[in-house]
Design an enzyme around this catalytic site. Structure first.
Site, mmCIF file in Angstrom:
data_model
loop_
_atom_site.group_PDB
_atom_site.id
_atom_site.type_symbol
_atom_site.label_atom_id
_atom_site.label_comp_id
_atom_site.label_asym_id
_atom_site.label_seq_id
_atom_site.Cartn_x
_atom_site.Cartn_y
_atom_site.Cartn_z
ATOM 1 C CG HIS A 72 -2.101 -0.891 1.069
ATOM 2 N ND1 HIS A 72 -3.296 -0.665 1.691
ATOM 3 C CD2 HIS A 72 -2.275 -2.003 0.318
ATOM 4 C CE1 HIS A 72 -4.162 -1.610 1.348
ATOM 5 N NE2 HIS A 72 -3.549 -2.435 0.525
ATOM 6 C CE1 TYR A 200 -6.581 4.029 10.739
ATOM 7 C CE2 TYR A 200 -5.616 4.149 8.542
ATOM 8 C CZ TYR A 200 -5.608 3.642 9.835
ATOM 9 O OH TYR A 200 -4.626 2.764 10.207
ATOM 10 N N PRO A 292 -5.080 0.520 18.351
ATOM 11 C CG PRO A 292 -6.872 -0.848 17.765
ATOM 12 C CD PRO A 292 -6.294 -0.103 18.909
ATOM 13 C CE LYS A 296 3.672 3.736 13.526
ATOM 14 N NZ LYS A 296 3.534 3.226 12.154
ATOM 15 C CE1 TYR A 383 -1.699 4.255 9.247
ATOM 16 C CE2 TYR A 383 -0.430 2.941 7.675
ATOM 17 C CZ TYR A 383 -1.563 3.130 8.448
ATOM 18 O OH TYR A 383 -2.563 2.178 8.440
#
Ligand SMILES: Cc1cc2nc3c(=O)[nH]c(=O)nc-3n(C[C@H](O)[C@H](O)[C@H](O)COP(=O)(O)OP(=O)(O)OC[C@H]3O[C@@H](n4cnc5c(N)ncnc54)[C@H](O)[C@@H]3O)c2cc1C
Length: 388
Positions: A72, A200, A292, A296, A383
């Site tokens: 991704h 998200y 979550p 991580k 990220y």
């Protein structure tokens, strides 16, 4: 039984540490409370950073990950029905991989079985002894008998509820904790994902996440109250709660179907300091928990293992304890950055406060993230994984 390193817990951190140590000639035994089938039945992480991919390769178990994992190069954030994309590739040159924790665990278990390294499953009443002395030991019950393992070191890789951290005298350990008043209700279904990238969702009804495990298997989450009972969430109710939080395109593309797993996870930030106590090292969720949201937890477990296996290698091969002595400080420096990022994502994307001031701050944070290249770069760097 005698070994060099006794590892408590056959989750990703214990199995990965065991595999790396074995590959470099360091003897180890894993002691796990549950059966192998139970360990493999837990549906958890899905997004892995380069550090985790590299370690799985180093451990010699990365083949299936490269074959089946999905790269991704960006992530999408939907705020009140409008979607924005953050490109990891453009901002950092890096990417993450979607490959389920269950698959990683299976690859590690298969790798361990292939080299014949010992794992004791269904070990009850595991106890740690003499961690500050010179003869540490692990005792447990299995097959109706008492057993003892003598070792040089103990690696506590037994997760948040494990015995290792609890074996440390309270005066020797400091715990930092934030418990959020919300949880994630997750549903896994044999349906194609709604998007090629994770979405998200920040919505006035509450947070949602559209994630996946493969091109045919989706993982969705919605924010829920901690008082929720999974029994009162038939699949139809889950889909009906998810849909209004999505943007129009996602709503139209959403393929619903029966769940193959459904569970509720509480959100928590937790760090235990230090991460070394004499001959005991904590690694992974045994030492720290992140909500979550930032994906991580598993990656932090892998980065602890990265520091720890190298430290143990230095001890045995180079006769140097520098790595062992610095393990806790090195690991915690990375842990706290991941804690910060996970806390920030959680506070920015969830419906936590009804106070209009807090809501406006959330929206301002997100607006800044979408308008500022600098802010987006910081987000992307966090990220995809901070450097060592
Ligand atoms: C819903 C959800 C989504 C997540 N998503 C992500 C994500 O996308 N990316 C990410 O990086 N992380 C994610 N995580 C976090 C990730 O799953 C954990 O951080 C990871 O499992 C930590 O691995 P571990 O080996 O340290 O601990 P665990 O996986 O908890 O393994 C510990 C092992 O120790 C065993 N054990 C416990 N007590 C004892 C005992 N007394 N004796 C012997 N054995 C014992 C347990 O049975 C277990 O097998 C997510 C977590 C959840 C809940």
């Amino acid at each position: 039984m005698r070994t060099q390193v006794a590892i408590i817990g056959a989750g990703p951190s214990g199995l990965l540490l065991g595999q790396l140590l074995h590959k470099h000639g360091i003897d180890n035994v894993i002691v796990e409370r549950h059966t192998g089938e139970h360990v493999l039945s837990r549906i958890r992480a899905g997004v892995i950073e380069q550090v985790t991919m590299d370690l799985l390769d180093e451990a010699g178990v990365g083949a299936r990950m490269h074959q089946d994992g999905l790269i991704h190069e960006g992530v999408q954030i939907c705020v009140d029905g409008v979607r924005h994309r953050i490109s990891f590739k453009d901002l950092t040159g890096k990417a993450v991989m979607v490959y389920g924790q269950t698959e990683i665990t299976k690859d590690l278990m298969d790798g361990r079985a292939a080299v014949g390294a010992p794992t004791i499953y269904a070990a009850y009443d595991v106890a740690l002894h003499d961690i500050f002395g010179t003869h540490p030991r692990v005792t447990y019950r299995a097959d109706g008998k008492n057993h003892e393992i003598e070792c040089d070191f103990i690696a506590g890789c037994d997760g948040f509820h494990g015995i290792s951290r609890k074996s440390v005298p309270p005066r020797a350990i400091t715990a930092h904790e934030r418990v959020y008043p919300i949880g994630w209700l997750g549903l896994l279904s044999e349906t194609p994902p709604v998007s090629e990238e994770l979405i998200y969702v920040r919505h006035e009804l509450g947070f949602a996440l559209c994630s996946m495990r493969s091109h045919t298997r989706s993982r969705y989450y919605i924010q829920c109250s901690l008082a929720e009972d999974i029994e009162s969430w038939p699949d139809e109710r889950f889909w009906e709660e998810l849909k209004p939080r999505l943007d129009e395109e996602a709503r139209e593309r959403l393929v619903t179907g029966p769940s193959i797993e459904k569970s509720i996870a509480p959100l928590r930030s937790f760090v235990a300091e230090p991460m070394r106590f004499g001959r005991l090292f904590l690694a992974g969720d045994a030492a720290h928990i992140v909500p979550p949201t930032g994906a991580k937890g598993l990656n932090l477990a892998a980065s602890d293992v990265q520091y720890l296996w190298r430290a143990l290698l230095e001890h045995y091969k180079d006769k140097s304890d520098a790595g062992i002595d610095h393990y806790s400080d090195r690991a915690l420096a990375r842990v706290w950055k991941a804690e910060r990022f996970s806390w920030w994502m959680t506070m920015t994307l969830h419906k936590i406060s009804e106070n209009p001031f807090d809501v406006k701050i959330q929206l301002a944070e997100l607006d800044y993230l979408f308008r500022s290249k600098a802010a987006a770069t910081v987000f992307a760097e966090n990220y995809v994984g901070l450097p060592y």
